[in-house]
Design a protein around this motif. Sequence first.
Motif, PDB file in Angstrom:
ATOM      1  N   UNK A  82      28.462  77.303  30.550  1.00  0.00           N
ATOM      2  CA  UNK A  82      27.462  77.601  31.578  1.00  0.00           C
ATOM      3  C   UNK A  82      27.358  76.489  32.606  1.00  0.00           C
ATOM      4  N   UNK A  83      27.468  75.234  32.160  1.00  0.00           N
ATOM      5  CA  UNK A  83      27.429  74.110  33.103  1.00  0.00           C
ATOM      6  C   UNK A  83      28.636  74.164  34.031  1.00  0.00           C
ATOM      7  N   UNK A  84      29.812  74.493  33.480  1.00  0.00           N
ATOM      8  CA  UNK A  84      31.015  74.603  34.311  1.00  0.00           C
ATOM      9  C   UNK A  84      30.886  75.766  35.296  1.00  0.00           C
ATOM     10  N   UNK A  85      30.369  76.916  34.836  1.00  0.00           N
ATOM     11  CA  UNK A  85      30.149  78.060  35.719  1.00  0.00           C
ATOM     12  C   UNK A  85      29.172  77.688  36.838  1.00  0.00           C
ATOM     13  N   UNK A  86      28.106  76.979  36.499  1.00  0.00           N
ATOM     14  CA  UNK A  86      27.119  76.573  37.508  1.00  0.00           C
ATOM     15  C   UNK A  86      27.752  75.607  38.507  1.00  0.00           C
ATOM     16  N   UNK A  87      28.609  74.697  38.022  1.00  0.00           N
ATOM     17  CA  UNK A  87      29.278  73.755  38.920  1.00  0.00           C
ATOM     18  C   UNK A  87      30.193  74.506  39.884  1.00  0.00           C
ATOM     19  N   UNK A  88      30.953  75.493  39.357  1.00  0.00           N
ATOM     20  CA  UNK A  88      31.856  76.269  40.212  1.00  0.00           C
ATOM     21  C   UNK A  88      31.070  77.043  41.258  1.00  0.00           C
TER      22      UNK A  88
END
Length: 104
Positions: A89-95
């Motif tokens: 989720x953190x990676x998705x939010x960063x993207x």
Amino acid sequence: MEIKILNKTPLEMKLEIVGETHTLLNALKSTLLEDEKVTIASYDIKQPDISNPVLYIRTKDMDPIIALSEAANRLGKQCAEFKRKFKKNAEDARKTRNQDTGHR
């Protein structure tokens, strides 16, 4: 982490977990109580700033060491699952943030 078994019978165990706090003990207690063979799981910290927590476990028909070991394994799996989902989720939010701002 140091663990001292203070008292042990076939169905009960009291142990001191040196240097730990409510965070670990509350999670262990809750996970132990998910097991129907565990009749009591509780802990006490006499003086939070200077005392180590003492965990008490009573089971119906199971060695409390096995009950605690199984609970620790379940808790470890839950933490690993949380970590995996949080990273995704953190990676998705960063993207998403980078797409919105034009960054890679």
